[in-house]
Design an enzyme around this catalytic site. Sequence first.
Site, PDB file in Angstrom:
ATOM      1  N   SER A   1       1.120  25.616 -16.373  1.00 37.67           N
ATOM      2  CA  SER A   1       0.569  25.540 -15.018  1.00 37.67           C
ATOM      3  C   SER A   1      -0.574  26.532 -14.906  1.00 37.67           C
ATOM      4  O   SER A   1      -0.664  27.480 -15.693  1.00 37.67           O
ATOM      5  CB  SER A   1       1.654  25.870 -13.992  1.00 37.67           C
TER       6      SER A   1
ATOM      7  N   TYR B   1       8.565  31.392 -11.143  1.00 39.04           N
ATOM      8  CA  TYR B   1       7.780  30.247 -11.610  1.00 39.04           C
ATOM      9  C   TYR B   1       6.591  30.713 -12.449  1.00 39.04           C
ATOM     10  O   TYR B   1       6.345  30.200 -13.547  1.00 39.04           O
ATOM     11  CB  TYR B   1       7.302  29.436 -10.406  1.00 39.04           C
TER      12      TYR B   1
END
Length: 592
Positions: A461, A474
């Site tokens: 990401s 995350y």
Amino acid sequence: MPATQQMSRLVDSPDGVRIAVYHEGNPDGPTVVLVHGFPDSHVLWDGVVPLLAERFRIVRYDNRGVGRSSVPKPISAYTMAHFADDFDAVIGELSPGEPVHVLAHDWGSVGVWEYLRRPGASDRVASFTSVSGPSQDHLVNYVYGGLRRPWRPRTFLRAISQTLRLSYMALFSVPVVAPLLLRVALSSAAVRRNMVGDIPVDQIHHSETLARDAAHSVKTYPANYFRSFSSSRRGRAIPIVDVPVQLIVNSQDPYVRPYGYDQTARWVPRLWRRDIKAGHFSPMSHPQVMAAAVHDFADLADGKQPSRALLRAQVGRPRGYFGDTLVSVTGAGSGIGRETALAFAREGAEIVISDIDEATVKDTAAEIAARGGIAYPYVLDVSDAEAVEAFAERVSAEHGVPDIVVNNAGIGQAGRFLDTPAEQFDRVLAVNLGGVVNGCRAFGQRLVERGTGGHIVNVSSMAAYAPLQSLSAYCTSKAATYMFSDCLRAELDAAGVGLTTICPGVIDTNIVATTGFHAPGTDEEKIDGRRGQIDKMFALRSYGPDKVADAIVSAVKKKKPIRPVAPEAYALYGISRVLPQALRSTARLRVI
């Protein structure tokens, strides 16, 4: 019938040279003849033989001038015509009534090509697998064709390069000096070791008489090198080879470059080509690839369904870009995983899809099937290392080792670190990082062992390089995935396995809806309201998972190491390299 021990005999060639022949394996199986090149002997195939012995009757022999075979003195006794005579004598005596499969390397392969020019050869040879030994006619035509077209710079320069790479043959053609130097050089263990590159010691197979054999058989070079440029046939005069032929092309072979085989199909209508990341001595470094190629060709001759690898290798066969390719995608029940599975299916791939949610992964499989594709759905928790290994074992047994592995499954977690329960933080790491690690370990090992390359895609990401305090779990998991992928990419490169790290930006998927929000002291209504705001922002961004899927497919085609997806991902990637302090300041921003 159980494989037999090696037995030997001498076979007379037409000019009186005696050829030492060794046979073993299954006496009731089809015959495969293994032919070595310079400076090797039949021992070259020691790593391949055990992988063939249960099914095949194996015949291998020492070329003239090598091992227990006769050592003729005249240089003229080492032409490829004589090599072809030797091959004919061996198969005539060892397999007089049945055609044989052939696996040949280097000059041994060149000699078999010479034999295949002869009338009736197609009745004696069922299939031919050629390794680092092109037809003299084909290669000379490639070189001459390129040199005659200087207005085509790429073709012209390649022809020059190929010519220069074979110029060592002129040195090996010097009488007295070349044999003497080879005898001295190959008497050194260090020289013998360096000659084969970084092949593990236990996979190096040289005879005890290597130095002597090289000094004798180096006459192959003066007998053929200069002659090939003057006597090779040209263009339409080259006979058509009416035998199934597969080329194993070593991309790191310093002598014959991959482009040297590009015109082979002109004279071989039934041609297959497998390119592998290997050097000249691939029978030592990649014995499993040699054996698999022979098995595949024998299956084809027996009328069995060809393997995906053989279908991909068939030259001139129309197919989609990823046709006859098996792709595994985790987290394929929704979002990026689902769209990635659909995208590869559109390109012709068969898809192995997995997800922790059985209903959604079956829905994806049904969608692929409705569009005319093939998908195999599985339920999988990628955080469970044992389950992933069992999954990889089952998939490999039922469908084969996937050629492309997409480790996509992931979950979100929002909240400040000190507010996030330990089990939730650990769960994010277990899925987002652990799932990638588990997938790479299970399938990466199988790709390396298979020996024919492949590709792994790890979905990270832009959060990997854009920290946010409210997304500590995350961001940490994605940053670790990013770094892990960088490390693994370097390791897998030697095996020809590529690895792409995908870094999506703000993508409109259901990840916000499934993300856990932890904000002690904040009522659920406010949390739900904030979730709705973020979800709406993602929707207004209008950048769907299908665009990430397209980027993944493109990155695999182009072998990209890192691929940000979406403008913001590219922008932040650049800033992280040029102005890292600016991004560190964004960590103060809060999601909730």
